[in-house]
Each structure stands twice: as structure tokens, then as C-alpha cells.
Design a protein around this motif. Structure first.
Motif, PDB file in Angstrom:
ATOM      1  N   PHE A 197       0.745  -1.740   0.161  1.00 43.42           N
ATOM      2  CA  PHE A 197      -0.129  -0.373   0.047  1.00 43.42           C
ATOM      3  C   PHE A 197       0.706   1.702  -0.044  1.00 43.42           C
ATOM      4  CE2 PHE A 197       0.469  -1.295   4.443  1.00 43.42           C
ATOM      5  CZ  PHE A 197       0.967  -0.491   5.149  1.00 43.42           C
ATOM      6  N   ALA A 203      -4.769  13.083  -2.165  1.00 45.41           N
ATOM      7  CA  ALA A 203      -5.531  12.191  -2.240  1.00 45.41           C
ATOM      8  C   ALA A 203      -6.774  13.716  -3.127  1.00 45.41           C
ATOM      9  CB  ALA A 203      -6.594  12.102  -1.069  1.00 45.41           C
ATOM     10  N   LEU A 219      -4.376  10.146   1.951  1.00 44.41           N
ATOM     11  CA  LEU A 219      -5.216   8.882   2.219  1.00 44.41           C
ATOM     12  C   LEU A 219      -3.339   8.248   3.654  1.00 44.41           C
ATOM     13  CD1 LEU A 219      -7.313   7.345  -0.735  1.00 44.41           C
ATOM     14  CD2 LEU A 219      -7.889   8.093   1.695  1.00 44.41           C
ATOM     15  N   ASN A 220      -4.097   7.052   4.147  1.00 48.53           N
ATOM     16  CA  ASN A 220      -3.317   7.038   5.000  1.00 48.53           C
ATOM     17  C   ASN A 220      -1.992   7.548   5.188  1.00 48.53           C
ATOM     18  OD1 ASN A 220      -4.773   4.308   4.110  1.00 48.53           O
ATOM     19  ND2 ASN A 220      -3.176   4.243   2.570  1.00 48.53           N
ATOM     20  N   SER A 226      -7.543   1.462   5.571  1.00 56.00           N
ATOM     21  CA  SER A 226      -8.307   1.087   4.992  1.00 56.00           C
ATOM     22  C   SER A 226      -9.821   0.898   4.516  1.00 56.00           C
ATOM     23  CB  SER A 226      -8.252  -1.006   5.185  1.00 56.00           C
ATOM     24  OG  SER A 226      -9.368  -1.099   6.553  1.00 56.00           O
ATOM     25  N   VAL A 229     -10.176   4.205   2.037  1.00 55.84           N
ATOM     26  CA  VAL A 229      -9.602   3.465   0.591  1.00 55.84           C
ATOM     27  C   VAL A 229     -10.505   2.405  -0.108  1.00 55.84           C
ATOM     28  CG1 VAL A 229      -7.601   1.598   0.049  1.00 55.84           C
ATOM     29  CG2 VAL A 229      -7.247   3.428   1.696  1.00 55.84           C
ATOM     30  N   PRO A 235      -9.835   1.209  -5.671  1.00 55.41           N
ATOM     31  CA  PRO A 235      -9.476   1.059  -4.033  1.00 55.41           C
ATOM     32  C   PRO A 235      -7.743   0.282  -4.562  1.00 55.41           C
ATOM     33  CG  PRO A 235     -11.498   0.065  -3.793  1.00 55.41           C
ATOM     34  CD  PRO A 235     -11.083   0.990  -5.277  1.00 55.41           C
ATOM     35  N   VAL A 238      -4.321   1.942  -4.512  1.00 53.67           N
ATOM     36  CA  VAL A 238      -3.905   2.907  -2.857  1.00 53.67           C
ATOM     37  C   VAL A 238      -3.499   1.360  -2.148  1.00 53.67           C
ATOM     38  CG1 VAL A 238      -3.535   4.191  -0.967  1.00 53.67           C
ATOM     39  CG2 VAL A 238      -4.084   4.840  -3.609  1.00 53.67           C
ATOM     40  N   LEU A 239      -4.201   0.288  -2.816  1.00 54.61           N
ATOM     41  CA  LEU A 239      -3.999  -1.087  -1.593  1.00 54.61           C
ATOM     42  C   LEU A 239      -4.042  -2.465  -2.298  1.00 54.61           C
ATOM     43  CD1 LEU A 239      -3.752  -2.186   1.145  1.00 54.61           C
ATOM     44  CD2 LEU A 239      -6.752  -1.869   1.521  1.00 54.61           C
ATOM     45  N   CYS A 259      -1.650   7.886  -7.038  1.00 54.63           N
ATOM     46  CA  CYS A 259      -2.056   9.257  -6.442  1.00 54.63           C
ATOM     47  C   CYS A 259      -1.462  10.526  -6.717  1.00 54.63           C
ATOM     48  CB  CYS A 259      -1.662   8.182  -4.812  1.00 54.63           C
ATOM     49  SG  CYS A 259       0.648   8.447  -4.676  1.00 54.63           S
TER      50      CYS A 259
END
Length: 335
Positions: A197, A203, A219-220, A226, A229, A235, A238-239, A259
Motif C-alpha cells: 500500500f 488524495a 490517504l493513509n 482501509s 481507501v 481502491p 492505493v492498496l 496517487c
């Protein structure tokens, strides 16, 4: 009231005269643009100066995918940079672009548009207002990223604009991963990757003007969120799930993440070395919008106990290449 009616008649007669004259000589592209002439007039700033015919602008645009529609803006170059004209161009399969603006020097902006949706720009008056427009990661599609471009045009009755429309999205592509734990107590152990991730993944960003260097939100930030995300349209930007066991033999992974770039953005490999759960947060300081950062990763030491704790410089080594987002040549459509 009499003066208002007279002005309205002048506008109407002028449009009819222009339209009938051009139908004999103009191309289909220009005729389509002239059909937008009343919208062009309504978008221009009001003044007491005599009305002038709009100038032709032939646009040769390069962009990395076929666009459904493009929003094209022309602003004055002096003072408050007031909006001169706006049109939405519905692109055909060949990517034909054409527009109309005032004949003076102009600053042209082109953004990805949503076909038929022009109402968002009804209150737009200046370039400064447009610079506050935001791209959102939740609206991005890696196969068709949001695009932006801007340039200055010199004064002229007929002009050509060569503009490159670029994504503000950046891509991180992991080509391969291997482990070289030689000389360590855990030499010979494999790293089992559970998840991959991005941390501090941009974002939101401002695609225009001086505000495009950093994202507006992330994000994160340090830890994987999660739930946030999963609100994304994709999703997996990013993950993603892990890629299994990584040993001394290099393993082809071929995973891509997306991103808006920031100097603190990190690619995190989460997993286990034997019985130890650890993270490899890899800094991505060379990320830039509209580019692909391609990585071959070699893990050389035990990872960090937390995704927001930086690893030492000798924990992982990278072979990195920066590639351009794929572009296709534009076309010039004379009219």
C-alpha cells in the motif's frame, strides 16, 4: 428598453450574417464552433466596447488516452484575468479540437470534462477562481486519468495552440522484488508479503497554477486506513494484496499504484520474515504528476516494526527508472 432591443437585434443580425457567410467556405469544425457563438457571447465579460468576431484557435493537443470531453477556457492576461470564453469540446475518435476566443492575448486552460455537464462553470469569472478547482483521487481511473494543461496565446485573428495535456496522477510500478539477507542471523529466510500500500498518498490536488506542487489532502497518513481507501472508485490504486513469498531469486511482481505525488509518499511492503511481522516503507521522493516511477526492489535487512517508522538507508536498495505517461500525437484540424 428601446436601446436594449436595438442591441439584441444587432447581436442577432451579426450572428446570422457570420453564419450564412461561413457556410459557403468554412469546414464542418468551424461551423460546429460557430453554433456555440451565442454561448461564447454570454461567457464574455460585459463592456461598452464594440462587439468583435471571435478569433479562431486551432488546437493540437497531445494526451495519453481518448477523452470524452474537454473543457476549454480563455482568460484575459492582464489584471484579474477575467474569463473571455468557455466551450466544452466533445472529442471524436480522431481527437479533433477547435475553439473560439477573443482576438487579444489570452491564457488558455484545458481540463478533462464530463460530457454535457457545464453547469459547474456557470459562476466562474476569473483564472484565480479556476486555480481553486480540485482533482479528486476518488474520481480517477488509471486507464483514463484526469488531464490538465495551460499556455499563453499571442493576439491574433487565427491562432494555433500546441498544448500537452498531462495527468496530475503519478504511477508507481513495482517490476520485481528480491531478498538478500546474507550475513544476517535470519539469512536464508524469505519475506512473505501480506499487503502492499501507499502511505501519505495524495488524495486531492489543484491541477493549475502555483498550487499544483503538493496535494491538498492525503490517504493513509502514517497508518493504513482501509475504510477510507475502500471509498475510492479503484481502491487498488492505493492498496493491494501481497505477492507471496520473496526469496533470494528475483520475483517479477508487476504491480502499479497511483496517487497525487508528495515528497512524503511511501510504498509500504507489509509481511513477515520468519516469525517477525515488519514493514518496508520505501520513500518515493522522485514522484511527479504524469510520470511513472518503475522500481526493482532488493530487501537487505529486517524491516521496521511500524509503517511510519523510516527504515535505515541500507535496509532496501532500489533500481529506479522514471518513464513518461504514454502519449499519442495530436492532430491539427484546419478550418
Amino acid at each position: 428598453m428601446a436601446r436594449k432591443n436595438k442591441t439584441g437585434r444587432i447581436f442577432r443580425y451579426l450572428f446570422i450574417f457570420c453564419f450564412t457567410s461561413f457556410t459557403r467556405y468554412a469546414s464542418v469544425a468551424l461551423l460546429a464552433a460557430l453554433l456555440q457563438f451565442p454561448a461564447f457571447l454570454s461567457s464574455c465579460s460585459k463592456s461598452d466596447t464594440p462587439l468583435k468576431l471571435p478569433a479562431q484557435v486551432r488546437i493540437r493537443a497531445q494526451y495519453p488516452h481518448s477523452a470524452e470531453a474537454l473543457d476549454v477556457f480563455f482568460f484575459d492576461t492582464l489584471g484579474a484575468q477575467v474569463l473571455d470564453a468557455y466551450q466544452q469540446i466533445v472529442c471524436d475518435s480522431a481527437g479533433h479540437l477547435y475553439a473560439l476566443s477573443g482576438a487579444g492575448a489570452r491564457h488558455m486552460v484545458v481540463l478533462s470534462g464530463e460530457k454535457g455537464h457545464r453547469e459547474r462553470w456557470m459562476d466562474l469569472r476569473t483564472y484565480g477562481q479556476l486555480c481553486k478547482h480540485t482533482f479528486h483521487l476518488e474520481n480517477e481511473d488509471p486507464a483514463s486519468p484526469l488531464l490538465a494543461g495551460e499556455m499563453d496565446l499571442e493576439a491574433g485573428a487565427s491562432r494555433r495552440a500546441d498544448i500537452v495535456l498531462r495527468p496530475r496522477l503519478s504511477a508507481v510500478r513495482i517490476r520485481s522484488v528480491s531478498c538478500d539477507f546474507s550475513g544476517r542471523p535470519y539469512a536464508g529466510e524469505a519475506f512473505f508479503v501480506n499487503r502492499l500500500f501507499l502511505c501519505y498518498a495524495g488524495a486531492e490536488c489543484h491541477p493549475l497554477g502555483p498550487g499544483d506542487a503538493y496535494p491538498v489532502s492525503w490517504l493513509n497518513p502514517g497508518l493504513l486506513d482501509s475504510m477510507a481507501v475502500m471509498q475510492l472508485r479503484y481502491p487498488e490504486m492505493v492498496l493491494q494484496e501481497g505477492c507471496g513469498s520473496i526469496g533470494a531469486e528475483r520475483k517479477a511482481v508487476d504491480r502499479s499504484f497511483y496517487c497525487y505525488p508528495h515528497p512524503d509518499t511511501r510504498l509500504v511492503l507489509e509481511g513477515d520474515v520468519g516469525a517477525v511481522h515488519c514493514y518496508y516503507p520505501i520513500p518515493l521522493r522522485n514522484l511527479r504528476g504524469g510520470e511513472v516511477l518503475e522500481l526493482d526492489i532488493t530487501l537487505r535487512r529486517m524491516g521496521s516494526p511500524h509503517p511510519d517508522i523510516p527504515t535505515e538507508s541500507d535496509v532496501a536498495s532500489l533500481d529506479a527508472a522514471i518513464l513518461p505517461w504514454d502519449t499519442r500525437p495530436g492532430e491539427i484540424i484546419p478550418f
